[in-house]
Design an enzyme around this catalytic site. Structure first.
Site, PDB file in Angstrom:
ATOM      1  CB  SER A  71      -5.933   3.271   3.691  1.00  0.00           C
ATOM      2  OG  SER A  71      -5.219   2.476   2.775  1.00  0.00           O
ATOM      3  CG  ASP A  97      -3.498  -1.188   3.131  1.00  0.00           C
ATOM      4  OD1 ASP A  97      -4.076  -2.154   2.585  1.00  0.00           O
ATOM      5  OD2 ASP A  97      -3.678  -0.008   2.768  1.00  0.00           O
ATOM      6  CG  ASP A 108      -8.063   0.025   2.862  1.00  0.00           C
ATOM      7  OD1 ASP A 108      -6.830  -0.153   2.910  1.00  0.00           O
ATOM      8  OD2 ASP A 108      -8.598   0.868   2.118  1.00  0.00           O
ATOM      9  CG  ASP A 149      -6.010   0.563  -0.384  1.00  0.00           C
ATOM     10  OD1 ASP A 149      -5.303   0.147   0.553  1.00  0.00           O
ATOM     11  OD2 ASP A 149      -6.181   1.772  -0.624  1.00  0.00           O
TER      12      ASP A 149
END
Length: 438
Positions: free
Chosen positions: A91, A227, A229, A231
């Site tokens: 992440s 960020d 990834d 999410d």
């Protein structure tokens, strides 16, 4: 093995191919189909291969989404009628880290019971390996196109000019979705690169200074930042102000409440969320507090009266759509709001208060927190121990909680004026220092 955001840590130390293989075998005990995707970190390739090997040798079919945003992977689990999904990602963590985050068909991350079961299987070496002629298959799927189709249902009546900072991550689906919705999109750090050369992966105000400056110098209606990834989503207003996480939470929550038809709607937020959110929602809705971590917000969002869940760090959940934090969904919804009315105007409507956050290094955070809780519960009445120790007052609150990953105790204090905020913080700091010295 699991933290609040899955398995995460330095590659070659806490996170290895051997661990990924074991997790694949543990999942394969009771899963026939698993969706797998990864962020751009180079280590993700070998971890994906190891995870896939463990699944396939258990007879589990692997649906490979390739390089994909975490919410794309999470959404694909239900779409593909799979039993689970795995995002190979760390992440917002720095490049040396990687990890595994596990998803249920609802889009919700594995809850505590399922995390504990996977941990037990890994610890005890439990598996269900099959003969050579019964191995699971591995095939590619276009999960991004499915995610795009879902995002395409959002209505933007007057498409805006938007700048998107992808942070060299996996959030390209946001750019594609906004372009399909008719927006003019300019990008920053758009080339996926797991070394994150453009900026650190976490979209903080400091890390998004280039985005802020570009929006300020342009006619863009909003700046968006993901960020690694995707999410998480953070944002910049049309006049170049980086929006605090608490204010962005208030904006999203207020809109979700206005759209809902739920009686006495609730908004799920962690215990360290600002009073600004409570005040922005009153009297139409109220907040319900959770432990810090989007997995806990998502668990509370399964309640029928919760219409939105969010964390000031940038995780946003619309439970009617999915229980995963969906940065691209948040991006499209925020652009829709900006197209209707200036984000700068909306932000100005949210009243904010003095808030102070600091951390104290300790050698025994468990012991320190035990002593803090004992003392605080003995001195104050409105004490909650959901996550750390929080004391609520008529004009503010203070929270003392242990870091989940570092030898730190974090102190947060907020009040409706500066003097009271400082007084609350100093009192909490004195209690922690006293507990540390004993």
């Amino acid at each position: 093995m699991f933290g609040t955001s899955g398995i995460r840590g330095p590659v070659g130390e806490e996170v290895t191919a051997a661990l990924a293989l074991d997790v694949g075998r543990a999942l394969g005990v009771d899963c026939e189909r698993v969706v797998v995707g990864r962020d751009p970190r180079e280590s993700g390739r070998l971890l994906t291969d190891a995870l896939t090997a463990g699944l396939r040798e258990s007879g589990t079919d692997v649906l490979d989404a390739g390089l994909a945003a975490t919410p794309t992977v999470a959404r694909a689990v239900g779409w593909q009628d799979a039993e689970a999904g795995v995002s190979v990602t760390a992440s917002h963590n720095p490049a040396p880290d990687n990890g595994l985050k596990l998803w249920q068909p609802s889009g919700q991350a594995f809850d505590e019971k399922r995390r504990e079961e996977i941990s037990r299987r890994v610890r005890e070496g439990e598996s269900n390996l099959v003969p050579w002629d019964d191995l699971g298959e591995r095939r590619e799927i276009d999960a991004g196109e499915y995610h795009l189709n879902v995002l395409g249902e959002i209505e933007i009546d007057d498409p805006a000019s938007v700048i998107v900072d992808l942070g060299n991550g996996a959030g390209g689906v946001t750019v594609d979705a906004l372009q399909r919705l008719g927006c003019e999109v300019e990008t920053l750090n758009a080339q996926p690169d797991g070394s994150f050369p453009g900026r650190p992966s976490e979209p903080t105000a400091e890390n998004c200074e280039s985005l802020r400056a570009l929006v300020e110098a342009s006619n863009a209606a909003v700046g968006l930042a993901h960020d690694g990834d995707a999410d998480r989503l953070r944002a910049v207003t049309d006049d170049g102000e980086f929006i605090s996480g608490d204010v962005l939470l208030a904006l999203f929550a207020r809109e979700a409440v206005a759209e809902s038809n739920v009686g006495d709607p609730q908004v799920a937020v962690p215990v360290d969320t600002s009073l600004a959110v409570d005040d922005a929602l009153a009297p139409a809705a109220s907040v319900t507090h959770t432990r810090v971590g989007d997995v806990f917000v998502a668990e509370r969002a399964t309640d029928a009266d919760v219409v939105f869940g969010g964390e000031p760090s940038g995780a946003w959940i619309w439970p009617a759509q999915t229980l995963c934090p969906d940065g691209p969904l948040a991006a499209c919804r925020l652009v829709a709001l900006a197209a209707e009315r200036s984000l700068a105007e909306r932000v100005d409507e949210i009243e904010t208060y003095p808030i102070r956050r600091e951390s104290i290094e300790v050698t025994d955070k468990g012991g320190v927190m035990e002593r803090v809780e004992e003392r605080v519960t003995g001195e104050y009445e409105a004490v909650r121990t959901l996550d750390g120790v929080r004391v609520d007052f008529d004009d503010g609150w203070v929270l003392v909680r242990a870091s989940g990953t570092q030898p730190l105790v974090r102190i947060t204090a907020e009040a409706r004026d500066d003097g009271r905020c400082e007084a609350l913080f100093e009192r909490a700091g004195a209690i922690v220092e006293d507990a540390r010295e004993k």
